[in-house]
Design an enzyme around this catalytic site. Structure first.
Site, PDB file in Angstrom:
ATOM      1  N   GLY A 198     -17.687  32.584 -24.538  1.00 37.79           N
ATOM      2  CA  GLY A 198     -18.930  33.177 -25.017  1.00 37.79           C
ATOM      3  C   GLY A 198     -20.077  32.833 -24.093  1.00 37.79           C
ATOM      4  O   GLY A 198     -19.963  31.949 -23.235  1.00 37.79           O
ATOM      5  N   CYS A 243     -12.907  28.250 -22.502  1.00 37.74           N
ATOM      6  CA  CYS A 243     -14.266  28.340 -21.968  1.00 37.74           C
ATOM      7  C   CYS A 243     -15.279  27.813 -22.994  1.00 37.74           C
ATOM      8  O   CYS A 243     -15.297  26.625 -23.273  1.00 37.74           O
ATOM      9  CB  CYS A 243     -14.568  29.780 -21.540  1.00 37.74           C
ATOM     10  SG  CYS A 243     -16.044  29.943 -20.517  1.00 37.74           S
ATOM     11  N   TYR A 244     -16.113  28.656 -23.592  1.00 45.02           N
ATOM     12  CA  TYR A 244     -17.067  28.182 -24.592  1.00 45.02           C
ATOM     13  C   TYR A 244     -16.340  27.523 -25.771  1.00 45.02           C
ATOM     14  O   TYR A 244     -16.785  26.502 -26.303  1.00 45.02           O
ATOM     15  CB  TYR A 244     -17.931  29.342 -25.087  1.00 45.02           C
ATOM     16  CG  TYR A 244     -19.012  28.935 -26.071  1.00 45.02           C
ATOM     17  CD1 TYR A 244     -20.193  28.360 -25.625  1.00 45.02           C
ATOM     18  CD2 TYR A 244     -18.839  29.119 -27.442  1.00 45.02           C
ATOM     19  CE1 TYR A 244     -21.189  27.981 -26.527  1.00 45.02           C
ATOM     20  CE2 TYR A 244     -19.818  28.752 -28.344  1.00 45.02           C
ATOM     21  CZ  TYR A 244     -20.995  28.177 -27.878  1.00 45.02           C
ATOM     22  OH  TYR A 244     -21.970  27.794 -28.775  1.00 45.02           O
ATOM     23  N   HIS A 278     -10.332  31.065 -17.986  1.00 37.04           N
ATOM     24  CA  HIS A 278      -9.913  32.180 -18.837  1.00 37.04           C
ATOM     25  C   HIS A 278      -8.447  32.501 -18.584  1.00 37.04           C
ATOM     26  O   HIS A 278      -8.113  33.265 -17.662  1.00 37.04           O
ATOM     27  CB  HIS A 278     -10.775  33.420 -18.558  1.00 37.04           C
ATOM     28  CG  HIS A 278     -12.164  33.317 -19.088  1.00 37.04           C
ATOM     29  ND1 HIS A 278     -12.492  33.620 -20.393  1.00 37.04           N
ATOM     30  CD2 HIS A 278     -13.310  32.915 -18.500  1.00 37.04           C
ATOM     31  CE1 HIS A 278     -13.779  33.422 -20.580  1.00 37.04           C
ATOM     32  NE2 HIS A 278     -14.310  32.988 -19.447  1.00 37.04           N
ATOM     33  N   GLU A 306      -6.548  34.375 -20.293  1.00 36.73           N
ATOM     34  CA  GLU A 306      -6.191  35.706 -20.772  1.00 36.73           C
ATOM     35  C   GLU A 306      -6.331  36.787 -19.707  1.00 36.73           C
ATOM     36  O   GLU A 306      -5.779  37.886 -19.872  1.00 36.73           O
ATOM     37  CB  GLU A 306      -7.034  36.079 -22.002  1.00 36.73           C
ATOM     38  CG  GLU A 306      -8.506  36.369 -21.735  1.00 36.73           C
ATOM     39  CD  GLU A 306      -9.392  35.134 -21.710  1.00 36.73           C
ATOM     40  OE1 GLU A 306     -10.609  35.271 -21.879  1.00 36.73           O
ATOM     41  OE2 GLU A 306      -8.853  34.012 -21.513  1.00 36.73           O
ATOM     42  N   ASP A 312      -1.829  58.396 -32.168  1.00 39.22           N
ATOM     43  CA  ASP A 312      -1.999  57.541 -33.335  1.00 39.22           C
ATOM     44  C   ASP A 312      -1.510  58.210 -34.624  1.00 39.22           C
ATOM     45  O   ASP A 312      -0.710  57.647 -35.369  1.00 39.22           O
ATOM     46  CB  ASP A 312      -3.473  57.136 -33.484  1.00 39.22           C
ATOM     47  CG  ASP A 312      -4.046  56.584 -32.195  1.00 39.22           C
ATOM     48  OD1 ASP A 312      -3.253  56.094 -31.365  1.00 39.22           O
ATOM     49  OD2 ASP A 312      -5.270  56.654 -32.007  1.00 39.22           O
ATOM     50  N   LYS A 337      -3.216  50.181 -28.961  1.00 39.79           N
ATOM     51  CA  LYS A 337      -2.629  51.461 -28.551  1.00 39.79           C
ATOM     52  C   LYS A 337      -1.271  51.293 -27.873  1.00 39.79           C
ATOM     53  O   LYS A 337      -0.338  52.068 -28.134  1.00 39.79           O
ATOM     54  CB  LYS A 337      -3.595  52.182 -27.604  1.00 39.79           C
ATOM     55  CG  LYS A 337      -3.094  53.493 -27.050  1.00 39.79           C
ATOM     56  CD  LYS A 337      -3.151  54.621 -28.065  1.00 39.79           C
ATOM     57  CE  LYS A 337      -4.575  55.138 -28.192  1.00 39.79           C
ATOM     58  NZ  LYS A 337      -4.658  56.358 -29.022  1.00 39.79           N
TER      59      LYS A 337
END
Length: 530
Positions: free
Chosen positions: A64, A91-92, A179, A181, A237, A385
């Site tokens: 963040g 991180c944050y 990070h 991710e 979808d 998705k």
């Protein structure tokens, strides 16, 4: 005698990703799912009591933009770390964990942004196992943890962070300043999976087979013997949602394709052909273009458009419901369910969670009328998705439908910036058809996520065509690449292709004299303009 309930076995305990305003919070949830573990995103201001009520298998604190030591910034709740739930800080979130548990966080003056070398400084058999002693990581911080909390072992350092990773195996806590991710952290997914499986002790339970089994059981329990109607758009979808419900309840399902007058050229014919020949599901087409265009007349504000479209969709399905009842010759009490292809990104962007920001109300979430008579069936509501596409393939949905580029439920209504009139829609349809034709001829359909074509109906610019002055509308091309629509980057299309699309549009669509390219990523922009 105890009744067997298959849902009790299939229900997933989530890994909660607590969003502290990170650019990549949704990406963390996706990476957890890629590891075979179910995850959900929750806002940081959701109370600890409500988080724990979700029975989380683990909790991940996201990054963040704030500083933990400043007034008014999100802080950690000690109770969260006393609940016996494994916690991972990024991180944050790493700094929140350190500060809450007695460590020290401060502005060191050594900021790190982008690629950085992290050096392991302690033996570790659980958290960072399988990663090299020096590894490339992606940093974005100005504050650093200078002292780890009691009970933690420091595992890594970087030039700007004396404590760049730590772990407390006994309490099942861990964290990294970088990070993991993002793909730029070379061993980020390894570290994330090490936490999930080695530190937190979780197991892989999230797969397309499990999702299908779980949703089929849920649909059968919800619907029972009643009949169901489905809001079919022809996109990925709603097609996969229809296939899931059809697998669960068979001929209890009837799909309605609403032609709302906001479709692209040839869309209605394509959908009718695809479903008639490949899906084996009953589909009834209803022309409601006059209803929608009437409701949209004079409206230019994006949220008002979405809410009007959402309302008229429901009214259309209520009319379809009454027609089905009349044809069946009964009182219709058993037709109370409406299937929608709502996805997790729709819910997140529509503020679907306590404390979550409403980025834009998706017509099938925030745009629904309060007096709606249907009970919704939304089997894809927790899915991204790419997960939906894979489930479609598992269900046997034809590849030409599964691989179809996304097209929003509100259709061209949110691609006309200004009033959604028949005249403006005709201009946009013509330009859109040219762009789609050229992209297909250039073999770009499977190389980009989608390419919205936008008409700036409220904007005119001076041009020269045929040696004369024109005062026409601009068309915007918005080609994007993405994995799940939560984040996206603009696609670098070949210049020759862009030139051909531009030349054809300005030559063949008389009201358009300018074509521009949108080169904004998401964030800060969304994929659609409205």
């Amino acid at each position: 005698m105890t009744t067997h309930n298959p849902l009790e076995e299939l229900e997933q305990r989530p890994v909660l990703v607590v969003d502290y305003g990170a650019q990549y919070a949704q990406l963390i949830a996706r990476r957890v799912r890629e590891a075979g573990v179910y995850s959900e995103l929750v806002p940081h201001n959701l109370s600890t009591e409500k988080m724990l009520a979700k029975n989380p298998a683990a909790i991940i604190l996201s990054g963040g933009p704030s500083s933990v030591y400043e007034e008014g910034t999100p802080k950690g709740d000690p109770a969260l770390f006393e609940a016996g739930v494994p916690v991972f800080g990024i991180c944050y979130g790493f700094q929140v964990m350190a500060q809450t548990l007695g460590g020290t966080v401060a502005k060191t003056g050594l900021r790190e942004y982008g690629a950085t070398d992290a050096v392991l400084c302690a033996e570790d058999s659980s958290f960072l196992t399988g990663t090299p002693a020096t590894q490339n990581v992606w940093m974005s911080h100005g504050d650093s943890v200078s002292e780890a909390p009691e009970g933690f072992r420091v595992l890594a350092q970087t030039p700007g962070a004396a404590v760049a990773a730590f772990v407390d195996e006994e309490r099942k806590f861990g964290g990294v300043q970088w990070h993991p991710e993002v793909k730029h952290s070379d061993y980020g997914q390894v570290a994330l999976e090490n936490f999930l499986f080695n530190v937190a002790g979780l197991e892989k339970t999230w797969s397309t087979a499990n999702i299908i089994e779980e949703q089929v059981a849920k649909i059968r329990e919800q619907v029972g013997e009643d009949r169901v109607i489905c809001a079919l758009s022809g996109g990925v979808d709603s097609s996969v949602a229809a296939a899931l419900v059809h697998k669960a309840v068979g001929d209890q399902l009837t799909c309605f394709f609403i032609d709302h007058g906001l479709l692209r050229a040839g869309e209605r014919e394509q959908v009718e052909e695809d479903y008639a020949t490949t899906m084996g599901i009953k589909v009834v087409t209803i022309d409601e273009s006059e209803r929608f265009l009437g409701a949209l007349a004079g409206i230019t504000e994006p949220e008002a458009k979405r809410k009007a479209i959402g309302r008229e969709f429901i009214r259309s399905f209520e009319a379809a419901q009454r027609k089905l009842i009349e044809e069946a010759g009964n009182d219709g009490a058993d037709i109370k369910f409406l299937v929608q292809g709502t996805l997790y990104p729709d819910v997140v962007e529509s503020g679907g969670g306590e404390g979550a920001a409403n980025i834009k109300s998706h017509h099938n979430v925030g745009g629904l009328p309060e007096d709606m008579q249907f009970e919704l069936v939304e089997p894809l509501r927790t899915l991204f998705k790419d997960e939906v596409r894979e489930i479609g393939r598992q269900l046997g949905v034809p590849e030409k439908i599964v691989a179809r580029q996304p097209f929003p439920g509100p259709g061209l209504g949110i691609r006309v910036i200004g009033e959604v009139s028949k005249h403006n829609l005709d201009i946009l349809r013509a330009a859109d058809a040219i762009a789609r034709e050229e992209l297909t001829k250039a073999d770009m359909d499977d190389k980009i996520w989608q390419c919205p074509v936008v008409l700036l109906a409220d904007v005119r610019s001076v041009g020269v065509q045929g040696d004369g002055r024109t005062y026409g509308h601009p068309i915007v091309l918005r080609p994007v690449s993405s994995e799940d629509a939560m984040t996206a980057d603009w696609s670098r299309l070949p210049y020759d292709l862009l030139a051909k699309i531009s030349n054809r549009i300005t030559n063949e669509v008389s009201e358009v004299n300018r074509v521009v390219l949108d080169v904004t990523s998401k964030p800060p922009g969304t994929i659609e303009w409205e």
